[in-house]
Motif scaffolding. Structure first.
Motif, PDB file in Angstrom:
ATOM      1  N   HIS A  26      55.681  -4.118  -6.672  1.00 61.24           N
ATOM      2  CA  HIS A  26      55.190  -5.224  -5.719  1.00 61.24           C
ATOM      3  C   HIS A  26      56.230  -6.504  -5.779  1.00 61.24           C
ATOM      4  CE1 HIS A  26      54.660  -6.131  -9.865  1.00 61.24           C
ATOM      5  NE2 HIS A  26      54.010  -7.709  -9.541  1.00 61.24           N
ATOM      6  N   HIS A  48      53.478 -14.368  -7.987  1.00 61.36           N
ATOM      7  CA  HIS A  48      53.476 -13.542  -9.373  1.00 61.36           C
ATOM      8  C   HIS A  48      54.871 -14.204 -10.097  1.00 61.36           C
ATOM      9  CE1 HIS A  48      52.644 -10.625 -12.194  1.00 61.36           C
ATOM     10  NE2 HIS A  48      53.790 -10.006 -12.200  1.00 61.36           N
ATOM     11  N   ASP A  90      50.655  -0.435  -6.540  1.00 64.27           N
ATOM     12  CA  ASP A  90      49.620  -1.014  -7.194  1.00 64.27           C
ATOM     13  C   ASP A  90      49.805  -0.570  -8.773  1.00 64.27           C
ATOM     14  OD1 ASP A  90      48.456  -1.984  -5.059  1.00 64.27           O
ATOM     15  OD2 ASP A  90      47.030  -0.429  -4.677  1.00 64.27           O
ATOM     16  N   ALA A 140      52.113  -2.873 -10.545  1.00 69.73           N
ATOM     17  CA  ALA A 140      51.624  -3.980 -10.559  1.00 69.73           C
ATOM     18  C   ALA A 140      50.712  -4.261 -11.932  1.00 69.73           C
ATOM     19  CB  ALA A 140      51.011  -4.526  -9.340  1.00 69.73           C
ATOM     20  N   ASN A 176      60.734  -8.474  -9.350  1.00 66.16           N
ATOM     21  CA  ASN A 176      59.300  -8.543  -9.106  1.00 66.16           C
ATOM     22  C   ASN A 176      58.412  -9.235 -10.174  1.00 66.16           C
ATOM     23  OD1 ASN A 176      58.913  -6.949  -6.669  1.00 66.16           O
ATOM     24  ND2 ASN A 176      60.207  -5.459  -7.998  1.00 66.16           N
ATOM     25  N   ARG A 197      49.251 -11.967 -15.419  1.00 65.34           N
ATOM     26  CA  ARG A 197      48.061 -11.571 -14.486  1.00 65.34           C
ATOM     27  C   ARG A 197      47.659 -12.712 -13.765  1.00 65.34           C
ATOM     28  NH1 ARG A 197      47.141  -6.569 -14.314  1.00 65.34           N
ATOM     29  NH2 ARG A 197      44.902  -6.823 -13.574  1.00 65.34           N
ATOM     30  N   PRO A 248      48.857  -9.237  -7.308  1.00 66.14           N
ATOM     31  CA  PRO A 248      50.207  -8.893  -6.390  1.00 66.14           C
ATOM     32  C   PRO A 248      49.829  -8.822  -5.042  1.00 66.14           C
ATOM     33  CG  PRO A 248      49.012  -7.088  -7.624  1.00 66.14           C
ATOM     34  CD  PRO A 248      48.502  -8.357  -8.373  1.00 66.14           C
TER      35      PRO A 248
END
Length: 282
Positions: free
Chosen positions: A7, A12, A91, A94, A141, A269, A273
């Motif tokens: 992601h 983030h 996903d 992430a 990322n 978290r 994302p």
């Protein structure tokens, strides 16, 4: 690993940067949609071993010592084993709150522009590709990373750095630590996460014959042996990176290093994302 889909989300990354890497004790993060809590999911890289006895002799096995999984679990995280050859969707990647790149054999010297030496241990090319790609995806990322022994070297090479291939060939007053775990005194910068976890003059357990030579981009040295051998680095910006040349997973008195790492991952978290996806090739 042939493919890691990662992601790409500025928000983030910003959430990571706003959280100090000097973490507090990890606590499960809340899922606001369900009201449930969850432990930070920490990916731990593994290698492969060929089984040598019993009915499964000759078969390949995923291998990582339980010291790593126990250390992460006791620090408040939930360990997830990452194996070479896996393909991760955006996903799935992430979902990880942090990554631990573990110890193991030598990196193929061609990865950092060097020739092979007789003292090199056999490289694991599949694992090299997997972990270097993973370290690069984490950098791009905003995923916090903890590197241990080979893990420190992987992070350095992934960022364009090089390695000393055999410490015993160098004119250094450094203990031989290539046959067994060896106690090594190190000097740690007071302005570092290693110092906050272990103090400025800890004795650590090391098992290695290689070390950082040229430092990779975006890293700073925060611990050395008196000989000059690098024992820890941290990132200078972006996603948190803490990497050590020694093996904290083998010592109860080094558990705070894992607690601080898991503490910061619980903040990763804070922002969901983005659906954007970048594919990173080895």
């Amino acid at each position: 690993m042939s493919n890691i889909a990662a992601h790409d989300t500025a928000s983030h990354k910003d959430a990571i940067r706003m959280s100090a890497f000097i973490g507090s004790t990890a606590a499960p993060s809340a899922d606001t949609a369900t009201g449930r809590t969850r432990r930070p999911l920490i990916g731990i890289t593994a290698g492969t071993r060929t089984l040598t006895d019993g009915a499964w002799a000759g078969y390949e096995a995923t291998a990582v010592t339980t010291n790593y999984t126990t250390a992460i679990r006791e620090a408040g995280g939930r360990p997830v084993i990452l194996t070479p050859g896996e393909v991760w969707s955006a996903d799935e990647l992430a979902d990880l709150d942090g990554i631990v790149i573990t110890g193991g054999t030598d990196i193929d010297p061609a990865r950092y522009g060097a020739d092979a030496l007789p003292t090199d241990f056999a490289a694991d090319e599949a694992r090299d590709a997997f972990e270097i790609e993973l370290a690069q995806a984490a950098e791009e990322n905003g995923i916090p990373v903890l590197g241990i022994c080979r893990g420190l070297q992987i992070i350095n090479v992934a960022r364009g750095g090089t390695l000393i291939q055999h410490l015993a060939d160098e004119d250094l007053a450094y203990p031989r630590s290539d046959q067994q775990l060896t106690e090594v005194p190190i000097e740690v910068d007071a302005d570092s996460d290693v110092a906050l976890a272990l103090g400025t003059a800890p004795t650590v357990s090391a098992f290695h014959h290689q070390a950082i030579d040229a430092l990779g981009r975006g890293l700073r040295v925060v611990a050395r042996h008196a000989s000059g051998v690098v024992h820890a680095v941290q990132s200078t910006s972006g996603a948190p990176v803490l990497a050590v040349q020694f093996h904290p997973e083998t010592r109860a008195d080094a558990a705070e290093l894992f607690a601080r790492f898991v503490g910061i991952t619980s903040g990763s978290r804070a922002v969901a994302p983005s659906p954007k996806m970048a594919t990173v090739q080895p």
